[in-house]
Design a protein around this motif. Structure first.
Motif, PDB file in Angstrom:
ATOM      1  N   ASP A  53       0.807  -1.217   0.000  1.00 31.06           N
ATOM      2  CA  ASP A  53       0.000   0.000   0.000  1.00 31.06           C
ATOM      3  C   ASP A  53       0.843   1.271   0.000  1.00 31.06           C
ATOM      4  OD1 ASP A  53      -2.730   0.152  -0.300  1.00 31.06           O
ATOM      5  OD2 ASP A  53      -3.192  -0.450   1.743  1.00 31.06           O
ATOM      6  N   ARG A  54       2.043   1.189   0.556  1.00 32.48           N
ATOM      7  CA  ARG A  54       2.884   2.378   0.707  1.00 32.48           C
ATOM      8  C   ARG A  54       4.031   2.445  -0.312  1.00 32.48           C
ATOM      9  NH1 ARG A  54       1.807   5.339   5.180  1.00 32.48           N
ATOM     10  NH2 ARG A  54       0.417   4.407   6.727  1.00 32.48           N
ATOM     11  N   TYR A  55       3.995   1.572  -1.314  1.00 33.44           N
ATOM     12  CA  TYR A  55       5.059   1.599  -2.324  1.00 33.44           C
ATOM     13  C   TYR A  55       5.192   2.972  -2.970  1.00 33.44           C
ATOM     14  CZ  TYR A  55       6.123  -3.437  -2.517  1.00 33.44           C
ATOM     15  OH  TYR A  55       6.556  -4.705  -2.244  1.00 33.44           O
ATOM     16  N   CYS A  56       4.066   3.663  -3.149  1.00 31.16           N
ATOM     17  CA  CYS A  56       4.108   4.957  -3.826  1.00 31.16           C
ATOM     18  C   CYS A  56       4.907   5.992  -3.037  1.00 31.16           C
ATOM     19  CB  CYS A  56       2.694   5.471  -4.079  1.00 31.16           C
ATOM     20  SG  CYS A  56       1.696   5.686  -2.584  1.00 31.16           S
ATOM     21  N   GLU A  57       5.201   5.711  -1.755  1.00 28.64           N
ATOM     22  CA  GLU A  57       5.943   6.657  -0.933  1.00 28.64           C
ATOM     23  C   GLU A  57       7.457   6.540  -1.099  1.00 28.64           C
ATOM     24  OE1 GLU A  57       4.718   6.359   3.130  1.00 28.64           O
ATOM     25  OE2 GLU A  57       2.567   6.436   2.649  1.00 28.64           O
ATOM     26  N   PHE A  58       7.934   5.401  -1.648  1.00 27.84           N
ATOM     27  CA  PHE A  58       9.389   5.244  -1.686  1.00 27.84           C
ATOM     28  C   PHE A  58       9.928   4.415  -2.844  1.00 27.84           C
ATOM     29  CE2 PHE A  58       7.807   1.641   0.725  1.00 27.84           C
ATOM     30  CZ  PHE A  58       8.644   0.592   0.375  1.00 27.84           C
ATOM     31  N   VAL A  59       9.114   3.658  -3.536  1.00 28.55           N
ATOM     32  CA  VAL A  59       9.618   2.805  -4.618  1.00 28.55           C
ATOM     33  C   VAL A  59       9.821   3.647  -5.874  1.00 28.55           C
ATOM     34  CG1 VAL A  59       9.098   0.843  -6.119  1.00 28.55           C
ATOM     35  CG2 VAL A  59       8.533   0.738  -3.679  1.00 28.55           C
ATOM     36  N   PRO A  60      10.976   3.541  -6.537  1.00 30.48           N
ATOM     37  CA  PRO A  60      11.236   4.330  -7.743  1.00 30.48           C
ATOM     38  C   PRO A  60      10.158   4.127  -8.803  1.00 30.48           C
ATOM     39  CG  PRO A  60      13.254   3.256  -7.015  1.00 30.48           C
ATOM     40  CD  PRO A  60      12.144   2.707  -6.161  1.00 30.48           C
ATOM     41  N   VAL A 180       6.168  -0.037 -28.452  1.00 28.97           N
ATOM     42  CA  VAL A 180       5.983   1.339 -27.985  1.00 28.97           C
ATOM     43  C   VAL A 180       6.435   1.462 -26.537  1.00 28.97           C
ATOM     44  CG1 VAL A 180       4.296   3.144 -27.480  1.00 28.97           C
ATOM     45  CG2 VAL A 180       4.113   1.815 -29.601  1.00 28.97           C
ATOM     46  N   HIS A 181       5.975   0.515 -25.685  1.00 25.35           N
ATOM     47  CA  HIS A 181       6.382   0.545 -24.285  1.00 25.35           C
ATOM     48  C   HIS A 181       7.882   0.272 -24.147  1.00 25.35           C
ATOM     49  CE1 HIS A 181       2.001  -0.017 -23.431  1.00 25.35           C
ATOM     50  NE2 HIS A 181       2.315   0.827 -22.466  1.00 25.35           N
ATOM     51  N   ALA A 182       8.379  -0.651 -24.934  1.00 21.73           N
ATOM     52  CA  ALA A 182       9.808  -0.963 -24.853  1.00 21.73           C
ATOM     53  C   ALA A 182      10.651   0.249 -25.217  1.00 21.73           C
ATOM     54  CB  ALA A 182      10.138  -2.137 -25.772  1.00 21.73           C
ATOM     55  N   HIS A 183      10.229   0.989 -26.233  1.00 23.35           N
ATOM     56  CA  HIS A 183      10.997   2.147 -26.688  1.00 23.35           C
ATOM     57  C   HIS A 183      10.984   3.260 -25.642  1.00 23.35           C
ATOM     58  CE1 HIS A 183      12.751   5.027 -29.448  1.00 23.35           C
ATOM     59  NE2 HIS A 183      11.804   5.879 -29.117  1.00 23.35           N
ATOM     60  N   THR A 184       9.821   3.516 -25.027  1.00 20.67           N
ATOM     61  CA  THR A 184       9.700   4.655 -24.117  1.00 20.67           C
ATOM     62  C   THR A 184      10.160   4.337 -22.700  1.00 20.67           C
ATOM     63  OG1 THR A 184       7.389   4.057 -23.668  1.00 20.67           O
ATOM     64  CG2 THR A 184       7.805   5.682 -25.406  1.00 20.67           C
ATOM     65  N   ALA A 185      10.086   3.071 -22.298  1.00 16.55           N
ATOM     66  CA  ALA A 185      10.304   2.745 -20.887  1.00 16.55           C
ATOM     67  C   ALA A 185      11.549   1.927 -20.611  1.00 16.55           C
ATOM     68  CB  ALA A 185       9.090   1.982 -20.340  1.00 16.55           C
ATOM     69  N   SER A 186      12.206   1.392 -21.630  1.00 21.16           N
ATOM     70  CA  SER A 186      13.303   0.454 -21.403  1.00 21.16           C
ATOM     71  C   SER A 186      14.413   1.052 -20.541  1.00 21.16           C
ATOM     72  CB  SER A 186      13.870  -0.012 -22.745  1.00 21.16           C
ATOM     73  OG  SER A 186      14.894  -0.972 -22.539  1.00 21.16           O
ATOM     74  N   LEU A 187      14.905   2.224 -20.912  1.00 24.70           N
ATOM     75  CA  LEU A 187      15.991   2.838 -20.158  1.00 24.70           C
ATOM     76  C   LEU A 187      15.548   3.195 -18.752  1.00 24.70           C
ATOM     77  CD1 LEU A 187      18.851   3.943 -20.001  1.00 24.70           C
ATOM     78  CD2 LEU A 187      18.012   6.089 -20.992  1.00 24.70           C
ATOM     79  N   VAL A 188      14.328   3.689 -18.613  1.00 24.81           N
ATOM     80  CA  VAL A 188      13.805   4.069 -17.301  1.00 24.81           C
ATOM     81  C   VAL A 188      13.708   2.852 -16.388  1.00 24.81           C
ATOM     82  CG1 VAL A 188      11.831   5.073 -16.088  1.00 24.81           C
ATOM     83  CG2 VAL A 188      12.539   5.998 -18.294  1.00 24.81           C
ATOM     84  N   PHE A 189      13.262   1.728 -16.935  1.00 26.27           N
ATOM     85  CA  PHE A 189      13.136   0.531 -16.119  1.00 26.27           C
ATOM     86  C   PHE A 189      14.499  -0.032 -15.735  1.00 26.27           C
ATOM     87  CE2 PHE A 189       8.699   0.618 -16.788  1.00 26.27           C
ATOM     88  CZ  PHE A 189       8.134  -0.243 -15.869  1.00 26.27           C
ATOM     89  N   ASP A 190      15.476   0.114 -16.604  1.00 20.38           N
ATOM     90  CA  ASP A 190      16.835  -0.291 -16.234  1.00 20.38           C
ATOM     91  C   ASP A 190      17.301   0.496 -15.012  1.00 20.38           C
ATOM     92  OD1 ASP A 190      16.709  -1.881 -18.439  1.00 20.38           O
ATOM     93  OD2 ASP A 190      18.313  -0.903 -19.551  1.00 20.38           O
ATOM     94  N   GLN A 191      17.085   1.798 -15.033  1.00 19.28           N
ATOM     95  CA  GLN A 191      17.499   2.647 -13.925  1.00 19.28           C
ATOM     96  C   GLN A 191      16.715   2.320 -12.658  1.00 19.28           C
ATOM     97  OE1 GLN A 191      16.792   6.503 -15.632  1.00 19.28           O
ATOM     98  NE2 GLN A 191      18.719   6.523 -16.774  1.00 19.28           N
ATOM     99  N   MET A 192      15.408   2.036 -12.817  1.00 16.62           N
ATOM    100  CA  MET A 192      14.577   1.706 -11.673  1.00 16.62           C
ATOM    101  C   MET A 192      15.075   0.439 -10.983  1.00 16.62           C
ATOM    102  SD  MET A 192      10.707   0.234 -11.538  1.00 16.62           S
ATOM    103  CE  MET A 192      11.415  -1.340 -12.031  1.00 16.62           C
TER     104      MET A 192
END
Length: 210
Positions: A53-60, A180-192
């Motif tokens: 429930d509290r993931y939104c407070e601290f999870v990247p 589309v998701h792979a192109h826009t989110a791949s780098l962000v998810f690597d960092q996450m």
């Protein structure tokens, strides 16, 4: 205590990212594994990771989290204890949660089914058919690392004789539902993924004060 110092305590300090076969030079599938020793008890770490429930407070990248259903199975199930490498009967808690992931300029919701085998494992699987992931599976394992006679503390808080430490192993594998998701989110998810353990360690420090 620095992350590098804590990672050395994990033994191998293993951090690996696997990119699976690509389509048009862009990968739809990824796997990531990491481990780190937390200077907190296994129970404390388990409570932080299970507090969906509290993931939104601290999870990247998590900008919304809500538990939809929370139940405890009445029957006992067999679960692999990572400390003994033996299956043991436990009472499994099952949680279904809606999570929202935000990465500019997009935000996406998906449903996660979480199985909590207290106190040593948490497995979360995205519900099939979502817009963002074709599949996603996350596994957490928690192993107590109690100080042994003669161990020298690396810091005043780690490997002290007064408290237990916990080896936290984290792995995630996922496949984007579309290019589309792979192109826009791949780098962000690597960092996450690479920041994930540090975020949970920070939450433990915030709650328990080390």
């Amino acid at each position: 205590m620095t992350l590098a110092g804590l990672r050395r305590l994990a033994g191998t300090g293993a951090r690996t990212f696997f990119t699976l076969p690509t389509l048009g030079g862009l990968s739809l599938q990824k796997q990531y594994r990491d481990s780190l020793v937390f200077p907190f008890s296994r129970e404390q770490v388990f409570q932080v990771v299970s507090d969906v429930d509290r993931y939104c407070e601290f999870v990247p990248m998590c900008v919304g989290s809500k538990v939809l259903r929370d139940s405890l199975r009445t029957d006992r199930v067999l679960s692999m204890n990572p400390e003994t490498q033996r299956t043991e009967p436990i009472s499994r808690r099952c949680v279904q949660a809606e999570l929202m992931v935000g990465y500019p300029p997009f935000s996406e919701r998906y449903t996660s089914n979480v199985e909590l085998d207290h106190p040593w494992r948490i497995v979360a699987t995205a519900t099939p058919g979502g817009a963002m992931f074709k599949h996603m599976r996350t596994v957490w394992e928690f192993v107590e690392k109690r100080p042994r006679q003669g161990d020298a503390p690396v810091s005043p808080f780690v490997l002290s004789t007064s408290s237990a430490n916990t080896l936290v192993s984290f792995s995630i594998e996922f496949e984007f539902a579309s290019l589309v998701h792979a192109h826009t989110a791949s780098l962000v998810f690597d960092q996450m993924a690479k920041r994930n353990l540090a975020a949970y360690l920070g939450r433990c420090q915030q709650l328990y004060g080390k």
